[in-house]
Structures are given as C-alpha cells and as structure tokens.
Motif scaffolding. Structure first.
Motif, PDB file in Angstrom:
ATOM      1  N   VAL A  84       0.869  -1.176   0.000  1.00  0.00           N
ATOM      2  CA  VAL A  84       0.000   0.000   0.000  1.00  0.00           C
ATOM      3  C   VAL A  84       0.908   1.227   0.000  1.00  0.00           C
ATOM      4  N   ILE A  85       1.001   1.860  -1.167  1.00  0.00           N
ATOM      5  CA  ILE A  85       1.867   3.017  -1.328  1.00  0.00           C
ATOM      6  C   ILE A  85       1.071   4.083  -2.091  1.00  0.00           C
ATOM      7  N   PRO A  86       0.962   5.285  -1.509  1.00  0.00           N
ATOM      8  CA  PRO A  86       0.129   6.307  -2.149  1.00  0.00           C
ATOM      9  C   PRO A  86       0.661   6.837  -3.476  1.00  0.00           C
ATOM     10  N   LYS A  87       1.975   6.760  -3.676  1.00  0.00           N
ATOM     11  CA  LYS A  87       2.552   7.345  -4.891  1.00  0.00           C
ATOM     12  C   LYS A  87       3.793   6.556  -5.292  1.00  0.00           C
ATOM     13  N   VAL A  88       3.872   6.183  -6.579  1.00  0.00           N
ATOM     14  CA  VAL A  88       5.048   5.506  -7.117  1.00  0.00           C
ATOM     15  C   VAL A  88       5.625   6.398  -8.219  1.00  0.00           C
ATOM     16  N   ILE A  89       6.909   6.707  -8.078  1.00  0.00           N
ATOM     17  CA  ILE A  89       7.584   7.613  -9.001  1.00  0.00           C
ATOM     18  C   ILE A  89       8.654   6.832  -9.760  1.00  0.00           C
ATOM     19  N   ASP A  90       8.692   7.008 -11.074  1.00  0.00           N
ATOM     20  CA  ASP A  90       9.740   6.389 -11.882  1.00  0.00           C
ATOM     21  C   ASP A  90      11.046   7.152 -11.709  1.00  0.00           C
ATOM     22  N   TYR A  91      12.145   6.405 -11.693  1.00  0.00           N
ATOM     23  CA  TYR A  91      13.468   7.034 -11.715  1.00  0.00           C
ATOM     24  C   TYR A  91      14.307   6.323 -12.772  1.00  0.00           C
ATOM     25  N   LYS A  92      15.250   7.056 -13.331  1.00  0.00           N
ATOM     26  CA  LYS A  92      16.090   6.478 -14.381  1.00  0.00           C
ATOM     27  C   LYS A  92      17.539   6.345 -13.970  1.00  0.00           C
TER      28      LYS A  92
END
Length: 166
Positions: A84-92
């Motif tokens: 349960v995670i409110p926000k997932v951000i892509d990183y490169k």
C-alpha cells in the motif's frame, strides 16, 4: 529587537532539526522475472516472482510508506503492487533518485524497487556501506532497510520469502 533575535534563533534551530530528520529507505531488487521469452526486453514477473511479491507484502505489513520509486520497467512496478503506497515515481538514474529522496522526502518512509546491478550502488549513494560484496542475477530474497540522516546511512540487511538459493 530582542523578539526578533529570539525568532531568528528559533528559526535556525527548527531549520536544523528539520534538515537532520531521519529518512527510512527500504530497498529491494525486483522479484523473479519471467524468462520464457528471451526477446521480451521488458518482462513481467514469473509465477515465482508473484509469490515473492506476496511474501514482500507480508514482510512489510506493518510499514507505512509515504512514497515509492521504481525504474520504468514492468517487473519493478509489479514488485510494488502488493504494497500500500500512495505514490510511485519512476526514476532512471541513481543520482536523481537520491536527490529526490533527500530533497523531497526527508523524514519520510520510502520504498525503492531496483535491479541486481543497482541496489548496492543506491545504498552507497545514500551514505551506507555495502552489506554484501555483490548481488548476483540469482539474488532475489534480500531486503535492505536504511536509516538515512544527512549524508550517512545505517544499513540493515535481511532476507524475506523463500530463500532463493536452496
């Protein structure tokens, strides 16, 4: 004048306290990927990987995450699906990941889904020491908890789910 001095002193103190908060960063390698199609450049998880993802959720059931980071691949995102995670951000890249965590998530609880060749580099970039010399392509069951304060990190290593090396 005295009130202004006290206000400035308190402002400096609170700024120091805020900047010196401890950030908790959990790092895992993505779960087992589906290798059935060697031509697939972005495979999802295998059945074994899906079981590991459920094991990860059990292992972290009491942890409340503020944000997660994943590379833009199916397998890293699917590794986070059961949490349960409110926000997932892509990183490169590791530098932008670490800068984002330190700048925007100080004092928070963060999850990172990475790859065998980047997990240990991320730990070092956050100020920790490598708890293992290397992670191989067969290492899927390690999890790392970092307590990051300024440019130093205390690292704990554990294993979850079925041991990958039987």
């Amino acid at each position: 004048m005295k009130k202004l001095f006290v206000f400035l002193l308190l402002s400096l103190f609170f700024n120091h306290v805020i900047s010196a908060q401890t950030t908790t960063v959990w790092i895992v390698r993505h779960a087992e990927k589906d290798k059935s199609n060697p031509q697939d450049t972005d495979p999802g998880l295998s059945d074994e990987g899906k079981i590991r993802v459920a094991d990860l959720a059990k292992y972290l059931k009491k942890v409340k995450f503020d944000v997660a980071f994943a590379t833009p691949t199916k397998r890293t995102h699917q590794t986070l699906d059961s949490l349960v995670i409110p926000k997932v951000i892509d990183y490169k890249d590791i530098k932008s990941l670490v800068d984002n965590i330190k700048t925007n998530y100080s004092g928070k609880t963060v999850m990172v889904a990475a790859h065998s060749n980047t997990v240990l580099e991320i730990i070092e970039a956050l100020g920790g020491k490598r708890p293992k010399e290397e992670l191989t392509d067969d290492d899927y069951d390690y999890i790392f908890e970092l307590s990051v304060k300024e440019d130093r990190a205390r690292v704990k290593m554990d294993q979850y789910g079925r041991p990958h090396h039987l």
